[in-house]
Every structure is written in structure tokens, then in C-alpha cells.
Design an enzyme around this catalytic site. Sequence first.
Site, PDB file in Angstrom:
ATOM      1  N   GLU A  22     -10.240   1.573 -10.329  1.00 19.18           N
ATOM      2  CA  GLU A  22     -11.623   1.094 -10.413  1.00 19.18           C
ATOM      3  C   GLU A  22     -12.622   2.229 -10.628  1.00 19.18           C
ATOM      4  OE1 GLU A  22      -9.976  -1.928  -7.319  1.00 19.18           O
ATOM      5  OE2 GLU A  22      -9.435   0.054  -8.056  1.00 19.18           O
ATOM      6  N   GLU A  30       0.853  -1.197   0.000  1.00 19.18           N
ATOM      7  CA  GLU A  30       0.000   0.000   0.000  1.00 19.18           C
ATOM      8  C   GLU A  30       0.887   1.245   0.000  1.00 19.18           C
ATOM      9  OE1 GLU A  30      -3.240  -2.790   1.579  1.00 19.18           O
ATOM     10  OE2 GLU A  30      -1.103  -2.633   1.934  1.00 19.18           O
ATOM     11  N   SER A  31       1.396   1.614  -1.174  1.00 24.09           N
ATOM     12  CA  SER A  31       2.147   2.859  -1.426  1.00 24.09           C
ATOM     13  C   SER A  31       3.661   2.773  -1.233  1.00 24.09           C
ATOM     14  CB  SER A  31       1.512   4.047  -0.709  1.00 24.09           C
ATOM     15  OG  SER A  31       0.150   4.162  -1.096  1.00 24.09           O
ATOM     16  N   SER A  52       1.876   0.959  -8.652  1.00 22.70           N
ATOM     17  CA  SER A  52       2.699   1.856  -7.829  1.00 22.70           C
ATOM     18  C   SER A  52       4.062   2.003  -8.462  1.00 22.70           C
ATOM     19  CB  SER A  52       2.885   1.291  -6.418  1.00 22.70           C
ATOM     20  OG  SER A  52       1.715   1.464  -5.657  1.00 22.70           O
ATOM     21  N   HIS A  66       0.820   6.422  -7.459  1.00 26.05           N
ATOM     22  CA  HIS A  66      -0.022   5.289  -7.035  1.00 26.05           C
ATOM     23  C   HIS A  66      -1.374   5.418  -7.722  1.00 26.05           C
ATOM     24  CE1 HIS A  66       3.049   4.341  -4.178  1.00 26.05           C
ATOM     25  NE2 HIS A  66       3.060   5.618  -3.838  1.00 26.05           N
ATOM     26  N   CYS A  80      -1.921   3.871   1.686  1.00 26.35           N
ATOM     27  CA  CYS A  80      -3.323   4.048   1.301  1.00 26.35           C
ATOM     28  C   CYS A  80      -4.170   2.936   1.922  1.00 26.35           C
ATOM     29  CB  CYS A  80      -3.431   4.048  -0.219  1.00 26.35           C
ATOM     30  SG  CYS A  80      -2.737   2.557  -0.965  1.00 26.35           S
TER      31      CYS A  80
END
Length: 345
Positions: free
Chosen positions: A258, A65-66, A240, A254, A80
Site C-alpha cells: 500500500e 502474518e509472515s 508472502s 513479505h 508482522c
Amino acid sequence: MAASGFEGFEKRLELQFFGDDPAILTDMGLRQLEFESLEQVLHAVQCTVVSAVGNPYFDAYVLSESSLFVYPTKIIIKTCGTTQLLKSIRPLLHKARHLGLTLCSCRYTRGSFIFPMAQPFPHTSFKEEVIYLEESLPSNLCYRKASVMPSKVSSHSWHVFTASDEARMVISPHVPDVLYTLEICMTELDRVLARKFFKRPGDDKTGDTAGKEMTQLTGIGDINPGALICDFAFDPCGYSMNGVIDGDRYSTIHVTPEDGYSYASFECVGSIYDDHDDVVRVLKKVVQVFRPATMSVSTTCTSHEVWTKVATALEPLGLKCRSCTMDEFPAAGSVVFQTFTTRRK
């Protein structure tokens, strides 16, 4: 909009340290932390390392996540989703003390979550985050300020908390503190462009290989042509990248592609002594990769020149500046928060 989807908006934490021994500044400092130690910190946050690259100045990690950036006396973590970023502070301070390093400043920033109700403690509200920060930071960081910078675009506001000690308040004339940080948040991405960040069904490429393809296919590789890029593509979608640009500079992107909650972020660090046309060129390329309907740009700097270039870059691309807010923060300097929407909105 989906009741709840993946939260693209990141939380960002920057911690600066100093050492009693001046050699630490030229030494490895925090870069000496073993990978296992970093993993322990990230475990508290609830994310992992998926890829890494380094140069003589710093190490850059792409996370599940990032991103994470580790310098001898500075660490930047940006995460994130539903990560618990602020839970990294106590273990990091503990590990830094073992290296003879003391915290001298802290900066925490984030946008407005798309799915605030899905956030875990201590990220349930900005008030809760500030209380947690206040309790986690040592008492020598006595100059503190928290602020929510509003905008005319209801989905974008900017949350800032800074804390620093007495010494950081007096910036040495011999070390002009002229770096700026640009933090860009983009929503409602162009649907056709966003599809490029989805893996094809049945595609069994690794995250690294698929990431490299996305970097080339989308034009991200042209944003900073000379950068050493560390990229990663997620299953079934998402992307990322960290770019190691020059010396101690980085950029990071990043993407949550969707539909209904699409989001992309771009962040970079530069110097006010750089050619200002560079900022304009980079911003134009970023917008062309994603074509967002709404975006915000936060510029943090001790000088005032950089933020004025933002509208110059974006308005010719059909983005109209909807609001501009400025605030001053102890030791961090000024933060200018600007929002833009396409003219069709």
C-alpha cells in the site's frame, strides 16, 4: 502518511534447543509437534497457517502474518502486523520440554515500526519487549544482551536481544558455526512494481494460485532459481513466500504494497563457505524486484566476511550506504546493521 495502516515491519524470534538424548539431533525433535500444537502457539500470537512445505531438514509455513520455520532443534517465527510474537515463548518451551528439549539460546530482532502506537503489549516499546523476554526465558540463559542499533536514516533502527546458556558460549571446534542470516527491510517501494502485489478487482483466484502468478510476474522466482517455493497472495493485496533452497537453507519474502506505508522484507540464511558472489547476485535481484528508496540490511554471523559484500552489491544499483553499525552479541556473534537510500533522496 496514513494515520495507521498495516504494519509491514516484522518481529523475528529464533529459539535453539538441545536434547539430553543425542538421538534428538538426528531425530525429528520439534518437527514431531502436531499441527494442532503449532496452531495453539500461533493462536497466542494471533495468526494462522495459510500454506506449508517441507523437506528432509525442516518445515516451512506461510502464516497469515509472515512465516514459521521448524527444525528438529530450532524454531524461527517471524510475524508482522499487530501480532504478539513474544507470547509464543512460554507455550513453545512447554511443548519442547515434553519432547525432552531444553532451550539453550534465543535471538529476537526487529526494525522500527511504522505505526508504533498501534502495537499491543508486549510490543509497545523495546523496553517492554526486553522485560517480557527476561521474564519468559529460563534462568540457564544467563548471558543476555539488549541493544538498539541506530542509523542515520531516522525511520530505520535495529533492535536486538540475545540470550544464551554457558554451553552455547563455547562453540565446538568440530561444528564450525558459520551460518549467517541476512534480514533486509525495504520501504518506499517503486509504485509501479508495488502494484503487482495487488489482486485485480473481481479476481476470484485462490491465494495459492494468485501467489504463484505474483512470484512469476515480479521476478521473485528468479532470486533463487532452484528453490522450492511456497507462496500466497492476500486479499486485496499483499504477498508472502517461503523458499526452501538447499538442505537446511531458506529464504522468505513479505510484501505490504500500500502506498504511503509500502514495505517489503527479504531474509535468507547462508554459509560463509558459499560463493560470496551468490550474496551479491541475490541482493541485486531483490532490489530489482522492489526498487526501494530506503532499505536496511542486518547481517548476523560469527565471522566478518559477509557484510562487506552488501555495499558492493547495492551501490552499483544507485543505493548509497548512509550508515553502518556493528555490535557483538553473546553466542550470536556480530550483527552489522547497514542502511541505504537512493541517491535521489
